[in-house]
Design an enzyme around this catalytic site. Structure first.
Site, PDB file in Angstrom:
ATOM      1  N   PHE A   1     -27.442   9.687 -42.214  1.00  0.00           N
ATOM      2  CA  PHE A   1     -28.611  10.423 -42.203  1.00  0.00           C
ATOM      3  C   PHE A   1     -28.497  11.543 -41.095  1.00  0.00           C
ATOM      4  O   PHE A   1     -27.561  11.769 -40.422  1.00  0.00           O
ATOM      5  CB  PHE A   1     -29.727   9.365 -41.571  1.00  0.00           C
ATOM      6  CG  PHE A   1     -30.372   8.527 -42.511  1.00  0.00           C
ATOM      7  CD1 PHE A   1     -30.680   8.625 -43.663  1.00  0.00           C
ATOM      8  CD2 PHE A   1     -30.103   6.904 -42.169  1.00  0.00           C
ATOM      9  CE1 PHE A   1     -30.843   7.647 -44.717  1.00  0.00           C
ATOM     10  CE2 PHE A   1     -30.422   6.217 -43.131  1.00  0.00           C
ATOM     11  CZ  PHE A   1     -30.967   6.387 -44.289  1.00  0.00           C
TER      12      PHE A   1
ATOM     13  N   ARG B   1     -34.635  12.683 -43.490  1.00  0.00           N
ATOM     14  CA  ARG B   1     -34.314  11.797 -44.608  1.00  0.00           C
ATOM     15  C   ARG B   1     -34.965  12.128 -45.861  1.00  0.00           C
ATOM     16  O   ARG B   1     -36.217  12.587 -45.705  1.00  0.00           O
ATOM     17  CB  ARG B   1     -34.955  10.574 -44.003  1.00  0.00           C
ATOM     18  CG  ARG B   1     -34.669   9.295 -45.164  1.00  0.00           C
ATOM     19  CD  ARG B   1     -35.139   7.943 -44.620  1.00  0.00           C
ATOM     20  NE  ARG B   1     -35.106   6.993 -45.796  1.00  0.00           N
ATOM     21  CZ  ARG B   1     -34.240   6.134 -46.095  1.00  0.00           C
ATOM     22  NH1 ARG B   1     -33.187   5.877 -45.085  1.00  0.00           N
ATOM     23  NH2 ARG B   1     -34.452   5.194 -46.960  1.00  0.00           N
TER      24      ARG B   1
ATOM     25  N   ALA C   1     -36.528   0.504 -55.492  1.00  0.00           N
ATOM     26  CA  ALA C   1     -36.486   1.625 -54.808  1.00  0.00           C
ATOM     27  C   ALA C   1     -35.074   2.525 -54.649  1.00  0.00           C
ATOM     28  O   ALA C   1     -34.124   1.669 -54.846  1.00  0.00           O
ATOM     29  CB  ALA C   1     -36.669   1.274 -53.473  1.00  0.00           C
TER      30      ALA C   1
ATOM     31  N   MET D   1     -33.380   6.673 -53.299  1.00  0.00           N
ATOM     32  CA  MET D   1     -33.785   7.920 -52.815  1.00  0.00           C
ATOM     33  C   MET D   1     -33.604   9.042 -54.115  1.00  0.00           C
ATOM     34  O   MET D   1     -32.845   8.843 -54.920  1.00  0.00           O
ATOM     35  CB  MET D   1     -32.498   8.469 -51.876  1.00  0.00           C
ATOM     36  CG  MET D   1     -32.200   7.509 -50.706  1.00  0.00           C
ATOM     37  SD  MET D   1     -33.710   7.313 -49.712  1.00  0.00           S
ATOM     38  CE  MET D   1     -33.785   9.067 -49.119  1.00  0.00           C
TER      39      MET D   1
ATOM     40  N   GLU E   1     -33.251   3.387 -60.916  1.00  0.00           N
ATOM     41  CA  GLU E   1     -33.022   2.118 -59.934  1.00  0.00           C
ATOM     42  C   GLU E   1     -33.481   0.942 -60.537  1.00  0.00           C
ATOM     43  O   GLU E   1     -32.746   0.178 -60.181  1.00  0.00           O
ATOM     44  CB  GLU E   1     -33.889   2.585 -58.864  1.00  0.00           C
ATOM     45  CG  GLU E   1     -33.226   3.820 -58.043  1.00  0.00           C
ATOM     46  CD  GLU E   1     -32.097   3.463 -57.354  1.00  0.00           C
ATOM     47  OE1 GLU E   1     -31.705   2.414 -57.156  1.00  0.00           O
ATOM     48  OE2 GLU E   1     -31.338   4.507 -56.917  1.00  0.00           O
TER      49      GLU E   1
ATOM     50  N   SER F   1     -43.504   7.743 -41.725  1.00  0.00           N
ATOM     51  CA  SER F   1     -43.619   7.713 -40.204  1.00  0.00           C
ATOM     52  C   SER F   1     -43.648   9.198 -40.025  1.00  0.00           C
ATOM     53  O   SER F   1     -42.772   9.417 -39.284  1.00  0.00           O
ATOM     54  CB  SER F   1     -42.560   6.630 -39.727  1.00  0.00           C
ATOM     55  OG  SER F   1     -43.012   6.590 -38.316  1.00  0.00           O
TER      56      SER F   1
ATOM     57  N   GLY G   1     -44.635  10.926 -37.387  1.00  0.00           N
ATOM     58  CA  GLY G   1     -44.296  10.989 -36.061  1.00  0.00           C
ATOM     59  C   GLY G   1     -42.831  11.495 -35.900  1.00  0.00           C
ATOM     60  O   GLY G   1     -42.706  11.717 -34.857  1.00  0.00           O
TER      61      GLY G   1
ATOM     62  N   GLU H   1     -22.181   1.495 -52.868  1.00  0.00           N
ATOM     63  CA  GLU H   1     -23.298   1.790 -52.169  1.00  0.00           C
ATOM     64  C   GLU H   1     -23.357   0.500 -51.374  1.00  0.00           C
ATOM     65  O   GLU H   1     -24.465   0.650 -50.437  1.00  0.00           O
ATOM     66  CB  GLU H   1     -24.432   2.040 -52.920  1.00  0.00           C
ATOM     67  CG  GLU H   1     -24.345   3.553 -53.532  1.00  0.00           C
ATOM     68  CD  GLU H   1     -25.765   3.818 -54.592  1.00  0.00           C
ATOM     69  OE1 GLU H   1     -26.660   3.155 -54.271  1.00  0.00           O
ATOM     70  OE2 GLU H   1     -25.663   4.750 -54.992  1.00  0.00           O
TER      71      GLU H   1
ATOM     72  N   GLU I   1     -24.312  -2.320 -51.824  1.00  0.00           N
ATOM     73  CA  GLU I   1     -25.565  -3.213 -52.358  1.00  0.00           C
ATOM     74  C   GLU I   1     -25.308  -4.388 -52.719  1.00  0.00           C
ATOM     75  O   GLU I   1     -24.416  -4.871 -53.530  1.00  0.00           O
ATOM     76  CB  GLU I   1     -26.434  -2.416 -53.541  1.00  0.00           C
ATOM     77  CG  GLU I   1     -26.996  -0.837 -52.994  1.00  0.00           C
ATOM     78  CD  GLU I   1     -27.564  -0.346 -54.325  1.00  0.00           C
ATOM     79  OE1 GLU I   1     -28.621   0.694 -54.040  1.00  0.00           O
ATOM     80  OE2 GLU I   1     -27.307  -0.519 -55.444  1.00  0.00           O
TER      81      GLU I   1
END
Length: 211
Positions: free
Chosen positions: A29, A56, A96, A98, A112, A133, A135, A162, A164
């Protein structure tokens, strides 16, 4: 006489004055350091301040639901962010992924579903989109429910490159509701989607069961 409070959203993005922005970390990231100021509600200007921003990409999450069997599929996998808490870092989550450049959320959902659970959605219904989020991070989640058959659902999935390692579980809708209530499911996307299912379950069983 009390002055009426202004309606919300009086400010817009162009009201933010970004003085500088630098990338302070680039790995899996990215982290940026930003110096900025903006107007305040009392009509003055906020003194210049600094914030770190976790950059992100956006993501798409889908709750797979079989209206005939009244069952959902949830994925169990390891999550680094849950380490150090009084719980297992293996969480029950939604399908889920990206969003890649040029992909629509719907395309991500279908990709996915196959990669993570071996599922094919007959249809998708959008639940919401929300900032995870705001903030501290840029991520937006596009949230859907997807119609499936759970007849042959479940098993081990994930892409080795990945890193996973995913187990797909089949639960009754009632079991999913209970796991929200007792805290076994405690990640935002799953909570929002399963609570949405609680509100829309009868409608989906009617509409999605039609030929």
């Amino acid at each position: 006489m009390t002055e009426k409070t202004p309606e919300p959203f009086q400010f817009k993005a162009s009201d933010v004055d970004i003085r500088s922005r630098e990338t302070v970390f680039q790995g899996f990231f990215r982290m940026d350091k930003i110096r900025l100021t903006h107007p305040r509600f009392d009509g003055t200007t906020m003194p210049e301040f600094t914030r770190e921003l976790f950059v992100r990409g956006d993501a798409t999450c889908v709750l797979p639901y079989d209206p005939e069997r009244d069952e959902v599929v949830l994925l169990e996998q390891f999550r680094m962010g849950a380490i150090g808490r009084d719980q297992s870092p293996w969480l029950l989550e939604l399908v889920a992924g990206m969003n890649e450049d040029g992909e629509s959320p719907e395309e991500v959902a279908h990709r996915e579903a196959e990669e993570e659970a071996g599922l094919t959605f007959d249809r998708l219904e959008k639940i919401s989109e929300y900032l995870v989020s705001p903030g501290g991070t840029t991520e937006m989640v596009y949230l859907y429910a997807g119609q499936i058959s759970t007849e042959e659902a479940g098993g081990l999935f994930g892409l080795d490159h990945e890193h996973e390692d995913i187990r797909a579980h089949v639960f009754s809708a009632a079991e999913a509701f209970t796991m929200i209530s007792d805290g076994r499911i405690n990640n935002a996307a799953a909570i929002i989607a399963i609570q949405w299912l609680r509100l829309n379950r009868d409608r989906l069983r009617d509409e999605w069961s039609r030929p």
